[in-house]
Motif scaffolding. Structure first.
Motif, PDB file in Angstrom:
ATOM      1  N   ARG A   1     -15.192   6.086  -5.418  1.00 29.75           N
ATOM      2  CA  ARG A   1     -14.924   5.760  -4.006  1.00 29.75           C
ATOM      3  C   ARG A   1     -16.176   6.023  -3.162  1.00 29.75           C
ATOM      4  NH1 ARG A   1     -13.168   9.384   0.229  1.00 29.75           N
ATOM      5  NH2 ARG A   1     -12.221   8.243   1.942  1.00 29.75           N
TER       6      ARG A   1
ATOM      7  N   PRO B   1     -11.104  -3.983  -4.613  1.00 27.25           N
ATOM      8  CA  PRO B   1     -10.814  -3.531  -5.981  1.00 27.25           C
ATOM      9  C   PRO B   1      -9.784  -4.433  -6.666  1.00 27.25           C
ATOM     10  CG  PRO B   1      -9.869  -2.032  -4.366  1.00 27.25           C
ATOM     11  CD  PRO B   1     -10.705  -2.998  -3.606  1.00 27.25           C
TER      12      PRO B   1
ATOM     13  N   LEU C   1       1.944   6.928  -6.572  1.00 34.87           N
ATOM     14  CA  LEU C   1       0.913   7.900  -6.954  1.00 34.87           C
ATOM     15  C   LEU C   1       1.250   9.308  -6.469  1.00 34.87           C
ATOM     16  CD1 LEU C   1      -2.240   5.714  -6.212  1.00 34.87           C
ATOM     17  CD2 LEU C   1      -1.404   6.413  -8.452  1.00 34.87           C
TER      18      LEU C   1
ATOM     19  N   TYR D   1       1.630  10.271  -3.256  1.00 29.27           N
ATOM     20  CA  TYR D   1       1.103  10.652  -1.954  1.00 29.27           C
ATOM     21  C   TYR D   1       2.217  10.545  -0.922  1.00 29.27           C
ATOM     22  CZ  TYR D   1      -3.219   9.397  -4.389  1.00 29.27           C
ATOM     23  OH  TYR D   1      -4.216   9.284  -5.303  1.00 29.27           O
TER      24      TYR D   1
ATOM     25  N   ARG E   1      -5.721   4.949   3.834  1.00 28.10           N
ATOM     26  CA  ARG E   1      -6.476   6.115   3.371  1.00 28.10           C
ATOM     27  C   ARG E   1      -5.534   7.311   3.307  1.00 28.10           C
ATOM     28  NH1 ARG E   1     -11.543   4.117   3.293  1.00 28.10           N
ATOM     29  NH2 ARG E   1     -12.083   2.540   4.829  1.00 28.10           N
TER      30      ARG E   1
ATOM     31  N   ASN F   1      -8.252   9.508  -1.069  1.00 27.04           N
ATOM     32  CA  ASN F   1      -7.894   8.382  -1.914  1.00 27.04           C
ATOM     33  C   ASN F   1      -7.651   7.158  -1.052  1.00 27.04           C
ATOM     34  OD1 ASN F   1      -7.455  10.212  -4.381  1.00 27.04           O
ATOM     35  ND2 ASN F   1      -6.031  11.049  -2.848  1.00 27.04           N
TER      36      ASN F   1
ATOM     37  N   LYS G   1       2.402   1.737  -3.347  1.00 30.44           N
ATOM     38  CA  LYS G   1       1.425   2.294  -4.289  1.00 30.44           C
ATOM     39  C   LYS G   1       1.224   3.777  -4.038  1.00 30.44           C
ATOM     40  CE  LYS G   1      -1.836   1.702  -7.410  1.00 30.44           C
ATOM     41  NZ  LYS G   1      -1.604   1.022  -8.697  1.00 30.44           N
TER      42      LYS G   1
ATOM     43  N   ALA H   1      -1.611  -3.417  -5.019  1.00 29.48           N
ATOM     44  CA  ALA H   1      -2.574  -2.583  -4.302  1.00 29.48           C
ATOM     45  C   ALA H   1      -3.264  -1.705  -5.334  1.00 29.48           C
ATOM     46  CB  ALA H   1      -1.864  -1.726  -3.264  1.00 29.48           C
ATOM     47  N   PHE H   2      -4.534  -1.389  -5.078  1.00 30.05           N
ATOM     48  CA  PHE H   2      -5.298  -0.642  -6.057  1.00 30.05           C
ATOM     49  C   PHE H   2      -5.988   0.541  -5.395  1.00 30.05           C
ATOM     50  CE2 PHE H   2      -5.236  -5.062  -7.567  1.00 30.05           C
ATOM     51  CZ  PHE H   2      -4.504  -4.861  -8.734  1.00 30.05           C
ATOM     52  N   GLU H   3      -6.052   1.629  -6.158  1.00 29.90           N
ATOM     53  CA  GLU H   3      -6.563   2.871  -5.603  1.00 29.90           C
ATOM     54  C   GLU H   3      -8.001   3.134  -6.053  1.00 29.90           C
ATOM     55  OE1 GLU H   3      -5.918   6.412  -7.404  1.00 29.90           O
ATOM     56  OE2 GLU H   3      -5.628   7.621  -5.610  1.00 29.90           O
ATOM     57  N   VAL H   4      -8.784   3.637  -5.130  1.00 29.95           N
ATOM     58  CA  VAL H   4     -10.164   4.033  -5.413  1.00 29.95           C
ATOM     59  C   VAL H   4     -10.327   5.461  -4.916  1.00 29.95           C
ATOM     60  CG1 VAL H   4     -12.590   3.484  -5.041  1.00 29.95           C
ATOM     61  CG2 VAL H   4     -10.908   1.654  -5.017  1.00 29.95           C
ATOM     62  N   HIS H   5     -10.881   6.330  -5.733  1.00 32.74           N
ATOM     63  CA  HIS H   5     -11.057   7.706  -5.270  1.00 32.74           C
ATOM     64  C   HIS H   5     -12.255   8.371  -5.936  1.00 32.74           C
ATOM     65  CE1 HIS H   5      -8.520   8.403  -8.900  1.00 32.74           C
ATOM     66  NE2 HIS H   5      -9.254   9.486  -9.013  1.00 32.74           N
ATOM     67  N   GLY H   6     -12.527   9.580  -5.494  1.00 34.38           N
ATOM     68  CA  GLY H   6     -13.558  10.407  -6.114  1.00 34.38           C
ATOM     69  C   GLY H   6     -14.959   9.825  -5.980  1.00 34.38           C
TER      70      GLY H   6
ATOM     71  N   ILE I   1      -6.383   3.143  -0.838  1.00 35.06           N
ATOM     72  CA  ILE I   1      -5.600   2.125  -1.517  1.00 35.06           C
ATOM     73  C   ILE I   1      -5.824   0.807  -0.788  1.00 35.06           C
ATOM     74  CG2 ILE I   1      -3.281   1.356  -2.155  1.00 35.06           C
ATOM     75  CD1 ILE I   1      -2.464   4.283  -2.335  1.00 35.06           C
TER      76      ILE I   1
ATOM     77  N   GLY J   1      -5.887  11.012   2.348  1.00 36.95           N
ATOM     78  CA  GLY J   1      -6.812  12.084   1.983  1.00 36.95           C
ATOM     79  C   GLY J   1      -8.089  11.451   1.429  1.00 36.95           C
TER      80      GLY J   1
ATOM     81  N   ILE K   1       0.841  -1.203   0.000  1.00 40.41           N
ATOM     82  CA  ILE K   1       0.000   0.000   0.000  1.00 40.41           C
ATOM     83  C   ILE K   1       0.876   1.254   0.000  1.00 40.41           C
ATOM     84  CG2 ILE K   1      -1.562   1.358   1.455  1.00 40.41           C
ATOM     85  CD1 ILE K   1      -2.950  -1.292   2.175  1.00 40.41           C
TER      86      ILE K   1
END
Lengths: 149, 350
Positions: free
Chosen positions: B16, B32, A117, A119, A138, A142, A113, B8-13, A144, A140, A110
């Protein structure tokens, strides 16, 4: 070995295990798991955790000896297999098994990642926590996710 | 399939937000399996999860689709296929027992239904005119022109009954269908536009000619029910209204009066239902028809799933294409049978 013989063996194993740890402490005598962890041997604590996690404090006295013995044997096997696989094991304050290696692995992927990205570490708003089937960090707005292995 | 542990995978907005609203990892989607990814058309974005996906576009919002319904959508070409993007979260028929049988997802241009038990075939039931024409059955629909005639006559009746010296000229122009609009739980449906011309008789002075532009959406509504309703009400929702000058003597008072009269048809000033017989019709809408859904909360049978305004402006009734749960699979086209029955109801309106 027939299914009936296997069942009888599992229960006998559990009863033996309970008997082996009974001299250290009993459930009724240990009000909290943290107290158990500091006062009992690992074996007794494991048994204690098993009883609490399987049946709860109130239910511990209500289940049959056979059920308790079966659950104890299953729980012990679970502990052993995780210990053999990871070389360590941690039990949280609710009696749940927290697999350290799995957790550390999730934290690693995590954070990798997050770094990829862009962060920064300061953007992580809460510690990486367990979710069904995996872990989430977590950053912000976003999230992961990493699966438990 | 669980995602690989090494990734690992990101989810946002918005995706999310929808994922969290659906329960996150503990919900129906699971973990995800991809990062948020741009759709090939450059318009939408999506995340795939263990048991489904969430697709988002600015015009539709974030919508969930999963299981065999998603598989069937994927086979049709995902969002680039004839159905377009999902416009409502996939959901299941509410039964009186523990086992929902039928689940469906509405898309911009049609619907896919599947058997929630899994393992059953998802038939050719996309229910777009392109997919069904000549192969299964004509979709049950009211054409845009038929809708124009129905509502033209309805508004005209209001003018005829009016004590004011106003009247509509014959004919209704069809001004086109709008696109879907954003919604978080469900997109706002396409609306279809009508233009009507009328005049106010000013006596010896020249007439005041006016033009009415009205946009309507069509939805199914129903009263409180713990299980799938056996009857749903088709309503027309006022989406837009404009009354303007169309020649002759310009009188703002006439335009305002006509607009007020039409608004009063859709909105009651005291917020009471327009029709005591149909309290389920919300403010801003008018009753069009009652549609028997054929829903049986015990057996899981259901005939009518939803309605849709097509890109060409027709009102299509989306029927259940699946074989009833208690019957063996056969060559019978249940789409055909159900669409015929629904078409008979629609024909009674024209």
């Amino acid at each position: 070995m027939t299914d009936e013989e296997r069942e009888a063996a599992i229960i006998a194993d559990g009863k033996s295990y309970i008997a082996g740890s009974a001299g250290h402490a009993t459930l009724e005598a240990v009000p909290t798991l943290s107290a158990a962890a500091t006062q009992m041997s690992f074996a007794a604590a494991a048994n204690q955790f098993n009883v609490l996690t399987r049946f709860g404090t109130e239910g511990a006295n209500a289940v049959s000896i056979d059920d308790r013995a079966r659950a104890t044997a299953e729980r012990r096997n679970e502990f052993e297999s995780i210990f053999i696989r990871d070389g360590m094991i941690s039990i949280d304050s609710n009696g749940g098994i927290r697999v350290i290696v799995e957790y550390l692995h999730a934290v690693e992927v995590i954070r990798a990642k997050a770094a990829a990205l862009g962060y920064g570490a300061q953007s992580q708003t809460v510690p990486i926590t367990e979710v069904p089937g995996g872990y989430v960090g977590r950053f912000g707005g976003n999230d992961i996710y990493a699966a438990a292995r | 399939m669980p995602p690989p542990a090494s990734q690992a995978f990101e989810v946002h907005g918005e995706i999310r937000a929808k994922y969290e609203a659906l329960g996150g990892a503990a919900g129906p989607l699971g973990l995800p399996q991809t990062d948020e990814t741009a759709s090939p058309d450059g318009v939408g974005r999506f995340n795939h999860f263990e048991r489904g996906s969430i697709y988002w576009t600015p015009r539709t919002g974030p919508m969930m689709v999963g299981g065999t319904v998603r598989d069937r959508w994927a086979a049709s070409g995902w969002e680039l296929g004839p159905l377009g993007y999902p416009v409502q979260d996939q959901h299941r028929m509410v039964l009186r027992g523990p086992l929902p049988l039928v689940e469906w997802c509405r898309f911009e241009n049609g619907l896919i239904a599947g058997d929630a038990r899994g393992g059953w075939p998802v038939p050719m039931a996309l229910q777009t005119p392109t997919e069904t024409l000549g192969r299964i059955a004509q979709p049950a629909l009211l054409t845009y022109a038929e809708l124009g005639a129905i509502f033209g006559a309805r508004i005209n009746a209001q003018f005829v009954a009016s004590p004011d010296n106003v009247a509509l000229r014959a004919g209704v122009e069809l001004t086109g269908a709008s696109n879907w609009k954003y919604g978080f739980w469900a997109s706002t449906s396409r609306s279809i536009g009508f233009r009507l011309h009328g005049f106010h008789d000013n006596g010896s002075a020249p007439d005041t000619n006016f033009v009415i532009d009205i946009g309507l959406r069509f939805e199914l509504v129903w009263g409180p029910s713990l299980t799938e309703p056996t009857t749903k009400t088709l309503v027309a929702v006022l989406d837009s209204l404009n009354v303007g000058h169309d020649g002759g003597l310009a009188l703002a008072q006439v335009y305002a009066s006509v607009e007020s009269g039409i608004l009063h048809t859709f909105y009651e000033s005291d917020n009471n239902p327009h029709d005591p017989n149909h309290p389920e019709v919300p403010s801003g809408a008018i009753f069009v028809a009652e549609l028997p859904t054929g829903a049986n909360a015990i057996t899981g049978e259901i005939d009518i799933l939803d309605v849709l305004i097509t890109a060409s402006g027709d009102l299509q009734i989306l029927v259940n294409p699946l074989t009833p749960p208690q019957q063996a699979l056969s060559q019978v086209s249940f789409s055909f049978l159900r669409q015929l029955a629904v078409q008979n109801v629609l024909n009674s309106l024209t």
